[in-house]
Design an enzyme around this catalytic site. Sequence first.
Site, PDB file in Angstrom:
ATOM      1  N   ASP A 160       0.826  -1.198   0.000  1.00 40.53           N
ATOM      2  CA  ASP A 160       0.000   0.000   0.000  1.00 40.53           C
ATOM      3  C   ASP A 160       0.865   1.255   0.000  1.00 40.53           C
ATOM      4  O   ASP A 160       2.005   1.242   0.465  1.00 40.53           O
ATOM      5  CB  ASP A 160      -0.932   0.008   1.221  1.00 40.53           C
ATOM      6  CG  ASP A 160      -1.977  -1.095   1.133  1.00 40.53           C
ATOM      7  OD1 ASP A 160      -2.506  -1.310   0.029  1.00 40.53           O
ATOM      8  OD2 ASP A 160      -2.247  -1.738   2.157  1.00 40.53           O
ATOM      9  N   TYR A 161       0.280   2.333  -0.479  1.00 40.39           N
ATOM     10  CA  TYR A 161       0.934   3.644  -0.543  1.00 40.39           C
ATOM     11  C   TYR A 161       1.527   4.017   0.813  1.00 40.39           C
ATOM     12  O   TYR A 161       2.645   4.525   0.906  1.00 40.39           O
ATOM     13  CB  TYR A 161      -0.130   4.654  -0.990  1.00 40.39           C
ATOM     14  CG  TYR A 161       0.324   6.077  -1.110  1.00 40.39           C
ATOM     15  CD1 TYR A 161       1.266   6.458  -2.060  1.00 40.39           C
ATOM     16  CD2 TYR A 161      -0.227   7.064  -0.288  1.00 40.39           C
ATOM     17  CE1 TYR A 161       1.663   7.787  -2.189  1.00 40.39           C
ATOM     18  CE2 TYR A 161       0.156   8.389  -0.406  1.00 40.39           C
ATOM     19  CZ  TYR A 161       1.102   8.743  -1.355  1.00 40.39           C
ATOM     20  OH  TYR A 161       1.492  10.047  -1.481  1.00 40.39           O
TER      21      TYR A 161
END
Length: 195
Positions: free
Chosen positions: A43-44
């Site tokens: 994830d970011y």
Amino acid sequence: MNYYFIIYKPYLVLSQFSSQDGKQSLKDFFDVPKDVYPVGRLDYDSEGLLLLTNDTALNHRLLHPSFAHEREYLVQVDGAITEQALQQLRSGVIISIDGREHRTLPARATLLQPSPEVPERNPPIRFRKDIPAPWISLVLTEGKNRQVRRMTAAAGYPTLRLIRYRIEALELGALQPGGIVSLPRKTVYKKLFHE
């Protein structure tokens, strides 16, 4: 020719080579051949180990659900996590995936004392003097969307910082955020599939 790289994906970087909504992407940090892509994603707002390759067979073996493999995460949680909460994580918790309930597979969850040596994060997590922020190791064999964060939240301890440290025997080691190491195929297959 097949290429194999392990990288330390920094915090707030997309797990892709194209940018989106002005966010930083892998191309801002890593210069690799054009046909090389990440296997899976982080994830970011997560950081740590990503494997980059153009080996499509390897991609299939790592991503297809029929090939379970261990992934270890170093997770900093909000609050003094209890043995009971760790036991919940070990036996499986109910999380919601796309509006459907999912019981997570058994996992290994361990309180890390002392805390692991990890690189500084920029920006750092919010520090609160009165609330502990211990680290745990969480070892999973499945990879649902935002699973680690959903699991720790379900056990009552939201995730503050999340670093993927290991996929099978392939480890971050001393890599720092933005770091990259090229590996031979033989090493990658031995560490991932014990071949």
